[in-house]
Design a protein around this motif. Structure first.
Motif, PDB file in Angstrom:
ATOM      1  N   ASP A  13       0.830  -1.196   0.000  1.00 14.25           N
ATOM      2  CA  ASP A  13       0.000   0.000   0.000  1.00 14.25           C
ATOM      3  C   ASP A  13       0.868   1.251   0.000  1.00 14.25           C
ATOM      4  OD1 ASP A  13      -2.663   1.308   0.427  1.00 14.25           O
ATOM      5  OD2 ASP A  13      -1.635   2.021   2.221  1.00 14.25           O
ATOM      6  N   LEU A  14       2.051   1.133   0.615  1.00 16.21           N
ATOM      7  CA  LEU A  14       2.941   2.290   0.688  1.00 16.21           C
ATOM      8  C   LEU A  14       3.882   2.348  -0.512  1.00 16.21           C
ATOM      9  CD1 LEU A  14       3.638   2.103   4.499  1.00 16.21           C
ATOM     10  CD2 LEU A  14       2.407   3.917   3.324  1.00 16.21           C
ATOM     11  N   GLY A  15       3.575   1.600  -1.549  1.00  9.02           N
ATOM     12  CA  GLY A  15       4.316   1.760  -2.792  1.00  9.02           C
ATOM     13  C   GLY A  15       5.380   0.721  -3.063  1.00  9.02           C
ATOM     14  N   ALA A  16       5.487  -0.339  -2.236  1.00  3.79           N
ATOM     15  CA  ALA A  16       6.514  -1.346  -2.466  1.00  3.79           C
ATOM     16  C   ALA A  16       6.041  -2.371  -3.486  1.00  3.79           C
ATOM     17  CB  ALA A  16       6.856  -2.046  -1.154  1.00  3.79           C
ATOM     18  N   ARG A  33      12.103  -5.908   2.304  1.00  4.33           N
ATOM     19  CA  ARG A  33      12.174  -4.882   3.338  1.00  4.33           C
ATOM     20  C   ARG A  33      11.350  -5.203   4.580  1.00  4.33           C
ATOM     21  NH1 ARG A  33      13.649   0.381   1.535  1.00  4.33           N
ATOM     22  NH2 ARG A  33      13.178   0.887   3.692  1.00  4.33           N
ATOM     23  N   VAL A  34      10.357  -6.053   4.454  1.00  2.00           N
ATOM     24  CA  VAL A  34       9.486  -6.319   5.598  1.00  2.00           C
ATOM     25  C   VAL A  34       9.557  -7.786   6.045  1.00  2.00           C
ATOM     26  CG1 VAL A  34       7.097  -6.341   6.413  1.00  2.00           C
ATOM     27  CG2 VAL A  34       7.937  -4.425   5.043  1.00  2.00           C
ATOM     28  N   THR A  35       9.247  -8.707   5.138  1.00  2.00           N
ATOM     29  CA  THR A  35       9.163 -10.111   5.546  1.00  2.00           C
ATOM     30  C   THR A  35      10.523 -10.675   5.945  1.00  2.00           C
ATOM     31  OG1 THR A  35       7.323 -10.341   4.033  1.00  2.00           O
ATOM     32  CG2 THR A  35       8.293 -12.366   4.870  1.00  2.00           C
ATOM     33  N   LEU A  36      11.518 -10.452   5.118  1.00  2.00           N
ATOM     34  CA  LEU A  36      12.836 -11.040   5.384  1.00  2.00           C
ATOM     35  C   LEU A  36      13.420 -10.592   6.734  1.00  2.00           C
ATOM     36  CD1 LEU A  36      14.530 -13.132   3.962  1.00  2.00           C
ATOM     37  CD2 LEU A  36      15.857 -11.303   2.926  1.00  2.00           C
ATOM     38  N   ASN A  51       8.993   3.641   9.818  1.00  2.00           N
ATOM     39  CA  ASN A  51       7.635   3.357   9.388  1.00  2.00           C
ATOM     40  C   ASN A  51       7.076   4.486   8.530  1.00  2.00           C
ATOM     41  OD1 ASN A  51       5.871   0.938  10.391  1.00  2.00           O
ATOM     42  ND2 ASN A  51       7.386   1.290  12.001  1.00  2.00           N
ATOM     43  N   VAL A  52       7.230   5.706   9.027  1.00  2.00           N
ATOM     44  CA  VAL A  52       6.633   6.835   8.317  1.00  2.00           C
ATOM     45  C   VAL A  52       7.383   7.102   7.011  1.00  2.00           C
ATOM     46  CG1 VAL A  52       6.004   9.275   8.491  1.00  2.00           C
ATOM     47  CG2 VAL A  52       5.799   7.804  10.483  1.00  2.00           C
ATOM     48  N   ALA A  53       8.693   6.857   7.014  1.00  2.00           N
ATOM     49  CA  ALA A  53       9.486   7.143   5.815  1.00  2.00           C
ATOM     50  C   ALA A  53       9.316   6.086   4.730  1.00  2.00           C
ATOM     51  CB  ALA A  53      10.966   7.257   6.196  1.00  2.00           C
ATOM     52  N   PHE A  54       8.758   4.927   5.100  1.00  2.00           N
ATOM     53  CA  PHE A  54       8.730   3.779   4.189  1.00  2.00           C
ATOM     54  C   PHE A  54       8.168   4.112   2.804  1.00  2.00           C
ATOM     55  CE2 PHE A  54       7.442  -0.242   2.421  1.00  2.00           C
ATOM     56  CZ  PHE A  54       8.396  -1.138   2.873  1.00  2.00           C
ATOM     57  N   GLY A  55       6.999   4.749   2.796  1.00  2.00           N
ATOM     58  CA  GLY A  55       6.344   5.043   1.521  1.00  2.00           C
ATOM     59  C   GLY A  55       7.158   6.004   0.666  1.00  2.00           C
ATOM     60  N   LEU A  56       7.798   6.980   1.327  1.00  2.00           N
ATOM     61  CA  LEU A  56       8.603   7.955   0.589  1.00  2.00           C
ATOM     62  C   LEU A  56       9.835   7.268   0.000  1.00  2.00           C
ATOM     63  CD1 LEU A  56       8.397  10.955   3.096  1.00  2.00           C
ATOM     64  CD2 LEU A  56       7.042  10.582   1.028  1.00  2.00           C
ATOM     65  N   GLU A  57      10.444   6.366   0.803  1.00  2.00           N
ATOM     66  CA  GLU A  57      11.616   5.640   0.305  1.00  2.00           C
ATOM     67  C   GLU A  57      11.246   4.810  -0.911  1.00  2.00           C
ATOM     68  OE1 GLU A  57      13.121   3.400   3.590  1.00  2.00           O
ATOM     69  OE2 GLU A  57      13.782   5.202   4.659  1.00  2.00           O
ATOM     70  N   MET A  58      10.091   4.178  -0.864  1.00  2.00           N
ATOM     71  CA  MET A  58       9.667   3.342  -1.974  1.00  2.00           C
ATOM     72  C   MET A  58       9.507   4.161  -3.251  1.00  2.00           C
ATOM     73  SD  MET A  58       9.542   0.249  -1.139  1.00  2.00           S
ATOM     74  CE  MET A  58      10.733   0.287   0.157  1.00  2.00           C
ATOM     75  N   ARG A  59       9.154   5.426  -3.068  1.00  2.00           N
ATOM     76  CA  ARG A  59       8.948   6.250  -4.262  1.00  2.00           C
ATOM     77  C   ARG A  59      10.194   7.032  -4.627  1.00  2.00           C
ATOM     78  NH1 ARG A  59       3.891   9.731  -3.874  1.00  2.00           N
ATOM     79  NH2 ARG A  59       4.244   9.671  -1.639  1.00  2.00           N
ATOM     80  N   ILE A  91      12.770  13.438   2.632  1.00  2.00           N
ATOM     81  CA  ILE A  91      12.147  12.450   3.530  1.00  2.00           C
ATOM     82  C   ILE A  91      12.200  12.958   4.960  1.00  2.00           C
ATOM     83  CG2 ILE A  91      12.439  10.174   4.572  1.00  2.00           C
ATOM     84  CD1 ILE A  91      13.222   9.109   1.858  1.00  2.00           C
ATOM     85  N   VAL A  92      13.398  13.402   5.372  1.00  2.00           N
ATOM     86  CA  VAL A  92      13.566  13.838   6.760  1.00  2.00           C
ATOM     87  C   VAL A  92      12.588  14.956   7.096  1.00  2.00           C
ATOM     88  CG1 VAL A  92      15.146  14.937   8.387  1.00  2.00           C
ATOM     89  CG2 VAL A  92      15.955  13.087   6.909  1.00  2.00           C
ATOM     90  N   SER A  93      12.467  15.926   6.208  1.00  2.00           N
ATOM     91  CA  SER A  93      11.607  17.056   6.547  1.00  2.00           C
ATOM     92  C   SER A  93      10.129  16.675   6.481  1.00  2.00           C
ATOM     93  CB  SER A  93      11.915  18.263   5.646  1.00  2.00           C
ATOM     94  OG  SER A  93      11.564  17.956   4.325  1.00  2.00           O
ATOM     95  N   ARG A  94       9.770  15.842   5.513  1.00  2.00           N
ATOM     96  CA  ARG A  94       8.348  15.475   5.412  1.00  2.00           C
ATOM     97  C   ARG A  94       7.914  14.572   6.569  1.00  2.00           C
ATOM     98  NH1 ARG A  94       6.975  14.146  -0.831  1.00  2.00           N
ATOM     99  NH2 ARG A  94       5.017  13.422   0.075  1.00  2.00           N
ATOM    100  N   VAL A  95       8.812  13.650   6.972  1.00  2.00           N
ATOM    101  CA  VAL A  95       8.476  12.792   8.108  1.00  2.00           C
ATOM    102  C   VAL A  95       8.301  13.645   9.361  1.00  2.00           C
ATOM    103  CG1 VAL A  95       9.335  10.990   9.650  1.00  2.00           C
ATOM    104  CG2 VAL A  95       9.542  10.710   7.172  1.00  2.00           C
ATOM    105  N   ALA A  96       9.222  14.609   9.531  1.00  2.00           N
ATOM    106  CA  ALA A  96       9.134  15.475  10.705  1.00  2.00           C
ATOM    107  C   ALA A  96       7.807  16.231  10.708  1.00  2.00           C
ATOM    108  CB  ALA A  96      10.310  16.445  10.724  1.00  2.00           C
TER     109      ALA A  96
END
Lengths: 264, 273, 362
Positions: free
Chosen positions: A165-168, A176-179, C97-105, C112-117
């Motif tokens: 859902d978060l784009g992975a 990143r999660v399961t392993l 956790n909060v940065a996860f979606g940004l990292e994926m994109r 990332i640091v500023s948006r998570v903050a």
């Protein structure tokens, strides 16, 4: 209630005595100066020196480590992949296949040993460290599979969904999660497989050719030859190693629990 | 989807486990050639030959040994497991490690310890005779008693760990409720504790029974000529007599017995494969 | 508020023979707080999973931001889901956790640091970046889950029973806070809940769902005051019902004849005819109790016997027997006046206005 606890504790301590006395006795007598009897004749480190200079013993140890290392590595890679595959795609009959894959954990070791011996002789593969390694992988793989599968089953499937859902991508979600969440189980499985492989005598006994002597084979032949303080010294060392392995695995588990206390 | 992840495992286990087992099954119907090799005429002769008293005795002895071992392990292990499960959390860890250390220690070494203790010139006799309790040594090594001691010693941790897990899950308030409802100590145990920890008891018994039934090292090192178990018979047929077809038949009957145990376990614990 | 940002067109999703979502069509507008309210098993979670992309509809279409979502996997959809039990990654810190979606994109580290903050500040978790999820309270975990979704600035934030795991007190605080956050970020929120108070408090619009269908869609006020069916009337709060037949219709008003009771005057909104069977649904807090039989400006006054009086602190709850087969509940504010205290078995008159309640055609 107190009385009950009292005799429970007594029985438990009796149990521990039963479990530890034989090992402790071996360790104590490894320092015995006398070479033949169980009579205490003074302290010596002589037998440890004899052991350390026993070239055949060292070769056996090397062989054992090599077999354990390679078979554990193969079993881990294959076992983890199989566990993930079985968890993800429950195709028709996957339960039957899973059940069958666990068979090596149930059938008598002797049987597994002779079956492999028979097989190698009939397909004309000369017995060697290679055949031993293949055999060890065959019992280590189901072991890894069981341990990793149990952990996978308890993982919340929503965690991977959250990652998606978060784009992975599916691979990123696994990586990143399961392993990372499987890591404790994988480390546990590796440790277990490595120990079982190091300890195995029966299957090795049937699948090892001349020159492919592992440590348990060497210990066996030493025992068959007769009681000697050198075996006592070796035993003491092996007990120490197993204690160290346990301590290490517990320490690992503890840091894991501190880092990912969610775990279960 | 990721079925190809399963393929290497299936291939490995297929070639190096199931194929050998299948080969062995076929060979168990063949016969030994005059000069050692295998005569590929299939019949039930090997299985029929097993009906001989000599072999039946060995199977019977294995069953008896495995049963006694299981019973003794349960008897010894239950109080220990109960004590651990009811100990304060920090002590539980210590006790469990103490049970696990022997479990992780080399099986040969643990068996050898008993040779060292039990043999004629061993520790037991040195102490007993040194204290003047007996004039002549006690001969235990190479008897059935030695084999049983070795088996119980070897497999006791297998009993304690699943028992512990089951008892630990047991809700203390359930036991207290039984007390509250006028149950005496024994009734609490028989009517409440035991039924609730039954899965652990069954699992522990199976984990002890199966390896005891197929034991090889213990009877080989601690037993005498008359304490041969099925595991030793298989080894004997394969490596000494070199009658592989007959040895295979011996092994498959043993496997049948083990499978019976496993199926019984699954039935009892209400699980499906 | 703008045009539709999410559109469901005749969507069907079945598991075996049960239809979790049954020919459902919905439009959700840009920037609104939309709640889907229904009992468990009504198909609301399935609906969220269809929007998030974890399920595919068997029939019908899902449109988000004017794009058909049929073949779009979850990771490429412009929506983020706040999971029911949060599904926080236990091996990552709050920051992770909060940065996860940004990292994926592939957002830059700096950003990332500023948006998570900023996201953590929004949910008032500044300073807890390095904690792991287990070191947080339930309420804090809930905020992390929210921040993890908001930080990606999705077109739609999906919330699956967002307050379900919190205790009563925290739940009420979070209702207000969640609505505040939604107004500040201006994103569209679609929230699934079985808790009617929550839905009424937070939402701009509510859809009441049962058995995979949307029974009524409207503002909280409409859904509460003008329930479209007995199910809606019952599911949202307690309702009292009277069933009878229409006696006469005069303009917006009608009279209803109920056996063993005086004639009832009510307001209707069309769709009824003389002689037709109808139900009148009335909220317990809209009833006025009195010892006097006169109308005193109300349109209806019906005698009843007090069957049970329950002390509730800020209010009294009375169970009233109007006739052998009609038992009502009335709530009376506990304002200390003696006239509003009634004894068991006492006869009282239940008075209310014709404008209260809703007429449901059977």
């Amino acid at each position: 209630m107190t009385k009950r606890r009292g005799w429970l504790l007594g029985l438990s301590l009796g149990n521990l005595l039963f479990l530890y006395l034989p090992i402790a006795v071996l360790a104590v007598f490894s320092f015995n100066a006398s070479s033949m009897t169980a009579q205490w004749q003074g302290m010596t480190l002589h037998w440890y020196r004899v052991m350390a200079e026993d070239a055949a013993l060292l070769t056996a140890l090397q062989n054992s480590l090599l077999v354990a290392l390679v078979s554990t590595a193969i079993a881990t890679v294959l076992g983890v992949s199989a566990a993930v595959s079985l968890e993800r795609s429950p195709f028709r009959g996957h339960r039957a296949i899973e059940g069958a894959l666990l068979l090596p954990l149930v059938i008598p070791e002797v049987m597994m040993g002779v079956a492999l011996l028979l097989f190698f002789v009939i397909v004309k593969v000369p017995l060697s460290l290679v055949t031993v390694t293949i055999a060890h992988t065959a019992f280590n793989l189901p072991l890894v599979l069981v341990i990793v599968r149990a952990r996978l089953r308890r993982l919340d499937p929503r965690l991977e969904e959250a990652a998606r859902d978060l784009g992975a991508t599916p691979w990123q979600a696994f990586r990143r999660v399961t392993l990372p969440l499987l890591k404790p189980a994988i480390v546990g499985a590796v440790l277990m497989a490595f120990t079982v492989s190091l300890d195995d005598f029966v299957v090795t006994f049937f699948t090892a050719g001349p020159g492919a002597t592992t440590l348990p084979l060497k210990v066996y032949s030493m025992i068959k030859t007769g009681v000697s303080p050198e075996i006592n010294a070796l035993s003491a060392v092996l007990v120490l190693i197993s204690m160290a392995l346990i301590a290490w695995s517990l320490m690992f588990q503890r840091t894991q629990r501190r880092m990912y206390p969610f775990g279960h | 989807m990721p079925d190809w992840l399963l393929a290497p495992t299936l291939l490995w286990m297929g070639v190096f486990f199931f194929a050998p087992l299948f080969l062995m099954l076929i060979i168990s119907f063949a016969s030994r050639g005059t000069y050692g090799g295998i005569e590929w005429t299939l019949s039930f002769a090997n299985y029929r030959a097993l009906a001989d008293t000599l072999y039946l005795q060995i199977y019977f002895r294995s069953l008896v040994f495995a049963t006694i071992t299981t019973a003794l392990c349960l008897l010894l292990g239950f109080p220990l497991a109960y004590h651990i499960a009811r100990a304060p959390a920090r002590w539980q860890g210590v006790w469990l490690i103490l049970v696990m250390i022997p479990f992780w220690t080399n099986f040969l070494v643990r068996t050898y310890a008993w040779i060292f203790i039990l043999r004629t010139e061993g520790l037991l006799n040195t102490v007993v005779m040194g204290l003047g309790l007996r004039q002549d040594p006690i001969e235990i090594l190479y008897t059935d008693a030695a084999v049983l001691i070795g088996l119980v010693y070897g497999y006791l941790p297998f009993m304690v760990l699943p028992l512990y897990a089951a008892i630990e899950r047991l809700d203390v308030s359930v036991v207290e409720a039984a007390w509250d409802l006028y149950a005496s100590g024994w009734s609490v145990f028989w009517r409440v504790v035991l039924p609730l920890v039954k899965p652990g008891v069954i699992a522990g018994c199976l984990l002890v029974f199966i390896p005891s039934l197929g034991a090889f090292i213990t009877p080989d090192l601690l037993g005498g000529a008359r304490s041969m178990m099925v595991g030793n018979l298989i080894q004997h047929e394969y490596l000494v007599i070199r009658d592989w077809p007959f040895g295979s038949a011996v092994a498959f009957v043993l496997m049948g017995m083990v499978m019976l145990g496993v199926v019984g376990y699954l039935k009892l614990s209400g699980r499906k494969m | 508020m703008g045009g539709p940002i999410v559109e469901l067109r005749d969507v069907v999703k079945a598991y075996g023979v049960t239809r979790a979502v049954d020919h459902l069509s919905l439009e959700i507008r840009q920037g609104e707080f939309f709640s889907i309210l229904g009992p468990s098993g009504s198909g609301k979670t399935t609906l969220l999973r269809l929007l998030a992309g974890f399920e595919r509809p068997d029939r019908g279409e899902v449109w988000i931001e004017g794009r058909l979502m049929q073949e779009v996997p979850p990771n490429l959809r412009p929506v983020n889901l706040v999971f029911q039990h949060y599904a926080l990654f236990p091996h990552l810190t709050v920051f992770g956790n909060v940065a996860f979606g940004l990292e994926m994109r592939g957002v830059s580290r700096h950003e990332i640091v500023s948006r998570v903050a900023a996201a953590l500040e929004m949910v008032r978790l500044t300073g807890k970046q390095e904690r792991t999820p287990t070191q947080l309270s339930g309420g804090e975990q809930q905020r992390v889950a929210l921040a993890r979704a908001l930080v990606n600035r999705p077109a739609v934030v999906l919330l699956d029973e967002p307050l379900g795991a919190l205790d009563q007190q925290l739940r009420q605080e979070m209702q207000v806070e969640l609505k505040g956050i939604q107004e500040r970020v201006g994103l569209t929120f679609i929230c699934v809940t079985h808790h009617q108070g929550e839905a009424l408090t937070m939402s701009d619009r509510v859809a009441v769902m049962d058995q995979g269908r949307a029974l009524q869609v409207g503002s909280p006020r409409e859904v509460y005051d003008r329930p479209a069916s007995t199910f809606v009337a019952n599911f949202i709060g307690i309702s009292n019902f009277l069933t009878g037949s229409v006696d006469s219709v005069h303009g917006a008003r009608c009279t209803i004849r109920v056996p063993n009771l005086p004639e009832i005057v009510a307001r209707h909104r069309g769709g009824i005819g003389e002689g037709g069977r109808v139900s009148l649904a009335l909220r317990p807090e809209r009833l006025h109790l009195s010892r006097e039989a006169d109308l005193n400006g109300f349109d209806n006054a019906v005698p009843a016997r007090v069957a049970k009086a329950i002390y509730g602190g800020h209010e009294m709850q009375y169970q009233l027997r109007l006739s052998d087969d009609v038992l009502w509940t009335a709530r009376v504010p506990n304002d200390g006046t003696v006239e509003r205290r009634f004894a068991l078995d006492e006869t009282v008159f239940v008075r209310w206005n014709a404008d209260e309640g809703a007429i449901l055609v059977e």
